[in-house]
Design a protein around this motif. Structure first.
Motif, PDB file in Angstrom:
ATOM      1  N   TYR A  54      -5.650  -0.861  -8.946  1.00  0.00           N
ATOM      2  CA  TYR A  54      -6.369   0.448  -8.599  1.00  0.00           C
ATOM      3  C   TYR A  54      -7.684   0.185  -7.875  1.00  0.00           C
ATOM      4  CZ  TYR A  54      -2.742   2.253 -11.783  1.00  0.00           C
ATOM      5  OH  TYR A  54      -1.696   2.562 -12.294  1.00  0.00           O
ATOM      6  N   PHE A  55      -8.024   1.070  -7.112  1.00  0.00           N
ATOM      7  CA  PHE A  55      -9.283   1.168  -6.368  1.00  0.00           C
ATOM      8  C   PHE A  55      -9.513   2.716  -6.038  1.00  0.00           C
ATOM      9  CE2 PHE A  55      -5.630   1.164  -3.368  1.00  0.00           C
ATOM     10  CZ  PHE A  55      -6.000   2.291  -2.439  1.00  0.00           C
ATOM     11  N   GLU A  56     -10.755   2.802  -5.914  1.00  0.00           N
ATOM     12  CA  GLU A  56     -11.570   4.306  -5.701  1.00  0.00           C
ATOM     13  C   GLU A  56     -12.772   3.936  -4.759  1.00  0.00           C
ATOM     14  OE1 GLU A  56     -12.400   6.724  -9.005  1.00  0.00           O
ATOM     15  OE2 GLU A  56     -13.245   5.044  -9.979  1.00  0.00           O
ATOM     16  N   SER A  57     -12.938   4.848  -3.813  1.00  0.00           N
ATOM     17  CA  SER A  57     -14.279   5.125  -3.284  1.00  0.00           C
ATOM     18  C   SER A  57     -14.368   6.294  -2.776  1.00  0.00           C
ATOM     19  CB  SER A  57     -14.074   4.103  -2.080  1.00  0.00           C
ATOM     20  OG  SER A  57     -15.255   3.957  -1.202  1.00  0.00           O
ATOM     21  N   ILE A  58     -15.525   6.784  -2.164  1.00  0.00           N
ATOM     22  CA  ILE A  58     -16.231   7.908  -1.555  1.00  0.00           C
ATOM     23  C   ILE A  58     -16.087   7.593  -0.110  1.00  0.00           C
ATOM     24  CG2 ILE A  58     -17.887   9.632  -1.629  1.00  0.00           C
ATOM     25  CD1 ILE A  58     -18.412   9.226  -4.724  1.00  0.00           C
ATOM     26  N   CYS A  59     -15.472   8.533   0.627  1.00  0.00           N
ATOM     27  CA  CYS A  59     -15.863   7.722   2.094  1.00  0.00           C
ATOM     28  C   CYS A  59     -15.910   9.455   2.733  1.00  0.00           C
ATOM     29  CB  CYS A  59     -14.471   7.363   2.757  1.00  0.00           C
ATOM     30  SG  CYS A  59     -14.087   5.873   1.818  1.00  0.00           S
ATOM     31  N   PRO A  60     -16.675   9.218   3.701  1.00  0.00           N
ATOM     32  CA  PRO A  60     -16.723  10.419   5.017  1.00  0.00           C
ATOM     33  C   PRO A  60     -15.271  10.861   5.271  1.00  0.00           C
ATOM     34  CG  PRO A  60     -18.282   8.524   5.635  1.00  0.00           C
ATOM     35  CD  PRO A  60     -17.256   8.294   4.527  1.00  0.00           C
ATOM     36  N   SER A  61     -15.253  12.197   5.558  1.00  0.00           N
ATOM     37  CA  SER A  61     -13.961  12.681   6.373  1.00  0.00           C
ATOM     38  C   SER A  61     -13.704  11.821   7.531  1.00  0.00           C
ATOM     39  CB  SER A  61     -14.062  14.151   6.608  1.00  0.00           C
ATOM     40  OG  SER A  61     -14.196  14.993   5.573  1.00  0.00           O
ATOM     41  N   GLY A  62     -12.461  11.625   7.799  1.00  0.00           N
ATOM     42  CA  GLY A  62     -11.952  10.826   9.203  1.00  0.00           C
ATOM     43  C   GLY A  62     -10.779  10.186   8.999  1.00  0.00           C
ATOM     44  N   LEU A  63     -10.210   9.695   9.969  1.00  0.00           N
ATOM     45  CA  LEU A  63      -9.014   8.669   9.978  1.00  0.00           C
ATOM     46  C   LEU A  63      -9.534   7.106   9.968  1.00  0.00           C
ATOM     47  CD1 LEU A  63      -6.960  10.609  12.874  1.00  0.00           C
ATOM     48  CD2 LEU A  63      -6.578  10.606  10.381  1.00  0.00           C
ATOM     49  N   TYR A  64      -8.734   6.768   8.911  1.00  0.00           N
ATOM     50  CA  TYR A  64      -8.958   5.138   8.741  1.00  0.00           C
ATOM     51  C   TYR A  64      -7.853   4.269   8.866  1.00  0.00           C
ATOM     52  CZ  TYR A  64     -13.434   6.812   6.726  1.00  0.00           C
ATOM     53  OH  TYR A  64     -14.558   7.572   6.528  1.00  0.00           O
ATOM     54  N   SER A  65      -7.857   2.951   9.150  1.00  0.00           N
ATOM     55  CA  SER A  65      -6.819   2.145   8.698  1.00  0.00           C
ATOM     56  C   SER A  65      -7.016   1.282   7.775  1.00  0.00           C
ATOM     57  CB  SER A  65      -6.194   1.225  10.114  1.00  0.00           C
ATOM     58  OG  SER A  65      -5.744   1.844  11.126  1.00  0.00           O
ATOM     59  N   VAL A  66      -6.241   0.974   6.827  1.00  0.00           N
ATOM     60  CA  VAL A  66      -6.714   0.111   5.697  1.00  0.00           C
ATOM     61  C   VAL A  66      -5.801  -1.344   5.840  1.00  0.00           C
ATOM     62  CG1 VAL A  66      -6.442  -0.023   3.273  1.00  0.00           C
ATOM     63  CG2 VAL A  66      -6.573   2.042   4.335  1.00  0.00           C
ATOM     64  N   PHE A  67      -6.779  -2.426   5.565  1.00  0.00           N
ATOM     65  CA  PHE A  67      -6.203  -3.701   5.742  1.00  0.00           C
ATOM     66  C   PHE A  67      -6.387  -4.308   4.367  1.00  0.00           C
ATOM     67  CE2 PHE A  67      -7.109  -2.548   9.947  1.00  0.00           C
ATOM     68  CZ  PHE A  67      -6.071  -2.776  10.825  1.00  0.00           C
ATOM     69  N   ILE A  68      -5.473  -5.008   3.806  1.00  0.00           N
ATOM     70  CA  ILE A  68      -5.458  -5.658   2.618  1.00  0.00           C
ATOM     71  C   ILE A  68      -5.559  -6.852   2.572  1.00  0.00           C
ATOM     72  CG2 ILE A  68      -4.202  -5.883   0.342  1.00  0.00           C
ATOM     73  CD1 ILE A  68      -2.904  -3.062   2.413  1.00  0.00           C
ATOM     74  N   LYS A  69      -6.814  -7.541   2.034  1.00  0.00           N
ATOM     75  CA  LYS A  69      -7.007  -9.106   1.941  1.00  0.00           C
ATOM     76  C   LYS A  69      -5.838  -9.734   1.236  1.00  0.00           C
ATOM     77  CE  LYS A  69      -9.833 -12.445   3.143  1.00  0.00           C
ATOM     78  NZ  LYS A  69      -9.721 -13.003   4.281  1.00  0.00           N
ATOM     79  N   TRP A  70      -5.152 -10.487   1.886  1.00  0.00           N
ATOM     80  CA  TRP A  70      -4.192 -11.388   1.224  1.00  0.00           C
ATOM     81  C   TRP A  70      -4.128 -12.877   1.787  1.00  0.00           C
ATOM     82  CZ3 TRP A  70      -1.234 -11.263  -2.510  1.00  0.00           C
ATOM     83  CH2 TRP A  70      -0.020 -12.081  -2.784  1.00  0.00           C
ATOM     84  N   ASN A  71      -4.204 -13.676   0.710  1.00  0.00           N
ATOM     85  CA  ASN A  71      -4.643 -14.978   1.284  1.00  0.00           C
ATOM     86  C   ASN A  71      -5.543 -15.075   2.317  1.00  0.00           C
ATOM     87  OD1 ASN A  71      -2.446 -15.973  -0.581  1.00  0.00           O
ATOM     88  ND2 ASN A  71      -0.794 -15.536   0.815  1.00  0.00           N
ATOM     89  N   ASP A  72      -5.420 -15.818   3.483  1.00  0.00           N
ATOM     90  CA  ASP A  72      -6.450 -15.991   4.387  1.00  0.00           C
ATOM     91  C   ASP A  72      -6.489 -14.947   5.492  1.00  0.00           C
ATOM     92  OD1 ASP A  72      -7.765 -17.961   3.262  1.00  0.00           O
ATOM     93  OD2 ASP A  72      -6.270 -19.395   3.999  1.00  0.00           O
ATOM     94  N   ALA A  73      -5.667 -13.724   5.361  1.00  0.00           N
ATOM     95  CA  ALA A  73      -5.570 -12.969   6.244  1.00  0.00           C
ATOM     96  C   ALA A  73      -5.617 -11.361   5.979  1.00  0.00           C
ATOM     97  CB  ALA A  73      -3.822 -12.916   6.862  1.00  0.00           C
ATOM     98  N   TYR A  74      -5.548 -10.438   6.502  1.00  0.00           N
ATOM     99  CA  TYR A  74      -5.631  -8.975   6.558  1.00  0.00           C
ATOM    100  C   TYR A  74      -4.151  -8.386   6.960  1.00  0.00           C
ATOM    101  CZ  TYR A  74     -10.732 -10.391   6.955  1.00  0.00           C
ATOM    102  OH  TYR A  74     -11.811 -10.722   6.764  1.00  0.00           O
ATOM    103  N   TYR A  75      -3.568  -7.798   5.580  1.00  0.00           N
ATOM    104  CA  TYR A  75      -2.269  -7.264   5.778  1.00  0.00           C
ATOM    105  C   TYR A  75      -2.284  -5.886   6.088  1.00  0.00           C
ATOM    106  CZ  TYR A  75       2.627  -6.853   4.432  1.00  0.00           C
ATOM    107  OH  TYR A  75       3.836  -6.467   4.422  1.00  0.00           O
ATOM    108  N   ALA A  76      -1.358  -5.334   6.974  1.00  0.00           N
ATOM    109  CA  ALA A  76      -1.207  -4.059   7.077  1.00  0.00           C
ATOM    110  C   ALA A  76       0.290  -3.542   7.749  1.00  0.00           C
ATOM    111  CB  ALA A  76      -2.371  -3.338   8.052  1.00  0.00           C
ATOM    112  N   GLN A  77       1.172  -3.363   6.829  1.00  0.00           N
ATOM    113  CA  GLN A  77       2.569  -3.106   7.318  1.00  0.00           C
ATOM    114  C   GLN A  77       2.950  -1.874   7.854  1.00  0.00           C
ATOM    115  OE1 GLN A  77       5.066  -5.528   7.356  1.00  0.00           O
ATOM    116  NE2 GLN A  77       6.354  -3.926   7.820  1.00  0.00           N
ATOM    117  N   ASN A  78       2.369  -0.691   7.420  1.00  0.00           N
ATOM    118  CA  ASN A  78       2.982   0.727   7.704  1.00  0.00           C
ATOM    119  C   ASN A  78       2.375   1.094   9.073  1.00  0.00           C
ATOM    120  OD1 ASN A  78       4.328   0.956   5.249  1.00  0.00           O
ATOM    121  ND2 ASN A  78       2.427   1.607   4.508  1.00  0.00           N
ATOM    122  N   ILE A  79       3.173   1.538  10.002  1.00  0.00           N
ATOM    123  CA  ILE A  79       2.783   2.027  11.284  1.00  0.00           C
ATOM    124  C   ILE A  79       3.217   3.784  11.215  1.00  0.00           C
ATOM    125  CG2 ILE A  79       3.032   1.798  13.648  1.00  0.00           C
ATOM    126  CD1 ILE A  79       3.986  -0.879  13.101  1.00  0.00           C
TER     127      ILE A  79
END
Length: 107
Positions: A54-79
């Motif tokens: 679980y995670f939570e944060s306060i962010c300003p309004s906007g569009l963001y891409s989210v990358f998940i740290k996984w092993n030695d890379a950043y993972y982002a599957q959905n398009i």
């Protein structure tokens, strides 16, 4: 298409502790998707999940891409239909629930 034998299946589902990197919205690139050795845009926010994922944060309004740290890379599957990777839209005074899945299964 062959199916997996439940007795010998090696796939598993589990929650993980990791870091999520929010960047400006990023478009899909076949050269790097879904594993990115470097973030394709500067991190605007880094969020650490707990042991249950679980995670939570306060962010300003906007569009963001989210990358998940996984092993030695950043993972982002959905398009999405417009070609943005792991797109998350934050609006004023909203709570956004998002589930991110790291899928390494071979089908």
């Amino acid at each position: 298409m062959p199916t997996m034998d439940p007795a010998t299946q090696t796939c598993k589902t589990e929650c993980i502790r990791t870091e999520l990197y929010l960047t400006a919205a990023v478009k899909y690139s076949i050269q790097t998707h879904p594993y990115y050795s470097n973030l394709p845009a500067p991190a605007l926010n880094i969020i650490t999940s707990n042991a249950n994922g679980y995670f939570e944060s306060i962010c300003p309004s906007g569009l963001y891409s989210v990358f998940i740290k996984w092993n030695d890379a950043y993972y982002a599957q959905n398009i999405n239909a417009d070609g943005f990777v792991n797109l998350l839209e934050i609006t004023n005074d909203s709570i956004v629930k998002s589930d991110f899945i790291i899928d390494e299964a071979v089908y």
